[in-house]
Design a protein around this motif. Structure first.
Motif, short mmCIF file in Angstrom:
data_model
loop_
_atom_site.label_atom_id
_atom_site.label_comp_id
_atom_site.label_asym_id
_atom_site.label_seq_id
_atom_site.Cartn_x
_atom_site.Cartn_y
_atom_site.Cartn_z
N MET A 32 -22.56 89.30 62.38
CA MET A 32 -22.61 88.38 63.27
C MET A 32 -21.70 88.87 64.34
N ILE A 34 -21.67 89.45 68.80
CA ILE A 34 -22.34 89.17 70.32
C ILE A 34 -21.99 90.38 71.00
N HIS A 62 -17.04 91.12 67.06
CA HIS A 62 -17.09 90.52 65.90
C HIS A 62 -17.23 88.91 65.81
N LEU A 63 -18.11 88.21 65.07
CA LEU A 63 -17.34 86.88 64.97
C LEU A 63 -17.21 87.00 63.29
N ILE A 64 -16.12 86.32 62.93
CA ILE A 64 -15.67 86.18 61.45
C ILE A 64 -15.58 84.67 61.09
N SER A 65 -16.00 84.35 60.05
CA SER A 65 -15.83 83.05 59.83
C SER A 65 -14.37 82.58 59.43
N GLY A 66 -14.06 81.18 59.34
CA GLY A 66 -12.91 80.80 59.35
C GLY A 66 -12.61 80.13 60.70
N GLY A 67 -12.36 78.67 60.21
CA GLY A 67 -11.93 77.74 61.66
C GLY A 67 -11.19 76.56 61.13
N GLY B 22 -11.33 71.40 62.53
CA GLY B 22 -10.60 71.98 61.18
C GLY B 22 -9.27 72.66 61.63
N GLY B 23 -8.88 73.76 60.91
CA GLY B 23 -7.72 74.63 61.08
C GLY B 23 -7.46 74.76 62.79
N LEU B 24 -8.43 75.29 63.22
CA LEU B 24 -8.24 75.72 64.53
C LEU B 24 -8.13 74.72 65.61
N ALA B 109 -14.32 76.04 67.42
CA ALA B 109 -13.45 76.15 66.80
C ALA B 109 -14.27 75.54 65.28
N PHE B 110 -15.45 76.45 65.15
CA PHE B 110 -16.21 76.20 63.98
C PHE B 110 -15.46 77.02 62.88
N ASP B 111 -16.26 76.78 61.55
CA ASP B 111 -15.83 77.36 60.58
C ASP B 111 -16.56 78.78 60.10
N MET B 112 -17.92 78.67 60.13
CA MET B 112 -18.63 79.91 59.85
C MET B 112 -19.12 80.57 60.95
N ALA B 113 -19.04 81.90 60.63
CA ALA B 113 -19.48 82.75 61.68
C ALA B 113 -21.06 82.74 62.28
N PRO B 114 -21.93 82.17 61.51
CA PRO B 114 -23.16 81.93 62.05
C PRO B 114 -23.22 80.71 63.11
N LYS B 116 -20.52 80.13 64.88
CA LYS B 116 -19.88 80.58 66.09
C LYS B 116 -20.94 81.64 66.98
N GLY B 135 -12.54 81.61 68.27
CA GLY B 135 -11.72 81.91 67.43
C GLY B 135 -12.43 82.98 66.39
N SER B 136 -11.74 84.12 66.25
CA SER B 136 -12.60 85.09 65.07
C SER B 136 -11.52 85.86 64.50
N GLY B 137 -11.35 85.75 63.32
CA GLY B 137 -10.30 86.50 62.38
C GLY B 137 -9.01 85.66 62.17
N ILE B 138 -8.88 84.75 61.44
CA ILE B 138 -7.68 83.87 61.23
C ILE B 138 -7.10 84.09 59.83
#
Lengths: 67, 199
Positions: A32, A34, A62-67, B22-24, B109-114, B116, B135-138
């Motif tokens: 993922m 941009i 880079h776009l990394i999961s987690g939010g 969510g968390g963000l 502030a979404f969870d999954m990379a796709p 985002k 947000g990316s990488g937490i």
């Protein structure tokens, strides 16, 4: 050629290179991403055909999961 | 007016969109309400679960409640005067414009990379004049010195940008909170400096 890659000057041997080749050389293997070339978004399909020239500004994020 | 009064007046007139609670998103929302932002647009499709309580701005008696409504309750306890526009559902290409086109800044502030990825591409194409703070990488801990902000035009990406395996490197409250606070701080910077360069 020298370009600005993610706000840093980077020098590559030779002339214009495709975005795909720069990603290969710099080991950007994330799924993922941009990618912006001189401020313009470049779609995945165009990575192989879009050439980066001396002096260009390339942002690969880079776009990394987690939010 | 003092600087603080000047800031309060400016922020009270601003609207910030938050895509994901969510968390963000939930922590960004709390920080912006405390800062005095006048209007938040918050969209999320999920409900509060036990596993969210280790890092998200919810409480154990809110389990099962839609996050947007639980967040509304919590934010109103901080400041009942903040205007909240809530959307309980998924953000899609069909509703994103209606949700966010009136915002001065949008926080991703979404969870999954796709998610985002599509949202960043959609915003850049459809609402390019609105700054987007992502947000990316937490995940993980001990990475606070690696957290940074990468800016490209109207796009701001906050996080350590290190690919982690979620099973081995879990999301922890401090790391998630750090990135959320950096996102909220950038929102303030955009809102304040764009409106009054003397601040």
């Amino acid at each position: 050629m020298t370009i600005t890659l993610n706000n840093r000057k980077e020098t590559f041997h030779g002339g214009p290179m495709s975005i795909a080749r720069i990603m290969e050389e710099k080991s950007f293997h994330f799924k993922m991403l941009i990618v912006k070339l001189n401020g313009k978004i470049i779609s995945k399909e165009a990575f192989a055909s879009t050439l980066v020239n001396d002096g260009d500004r390339l942002d690969i994020i880079h776009l990394i999961s987690g939010g | 007016m003092t600087v603080k009064e000047n800031i309060s007046t400016l922020l009270a007139e601003k609207c910030v969109g938050i895509a994901g609670a969510g968390g963000l998103g939930s922590n960004v929302a709390a920080a912006l309400v405390r800062s005095g932002v006048g209007h938040l647009v918050i969209a999320d499709h999920d409900t509060v679960s036990r596993g969210n309580l280790d890092r998200q701005f919810y409480f154990s008696d809110q389990k099962g409640h839609p996050k947007v409504y639980a967040l509304q309750e919590n934010l109103q306890r901080i400041n009942s005067a903040t205007r909240l526009t809530l959307f309980y559902g998924r953000v899609t290409t069909g509703n994103a414009r209606q949700l966010f086109s009136g915002c001065h800044v949008v926080v991703e502030a979404f969870d999954m990379a796709p998610e985002k990825e599509w949202f960043a591409l959609w915003m850049t194409e459809n609402l390019p004049h609105i700054p987007l703070v992502m947000g990316s990488g937490i995940a993980g801990w001990g990475l606070s010195e690696k957290i940074r902000v990468q800016r490209s035009g109207n796009l701001y990406i906050c996080g350590h940008q290190l690919e982690t395996n979620e099973k081995e490197v879990p999301l922890m409250a401090p790391g998630v909170g750090l990135v959320a606070m950096i996102q909220a701080d950038i929102v303030l910077e955009i809102l304040l400096i764009k409106n009054d360069p003397s601040l």
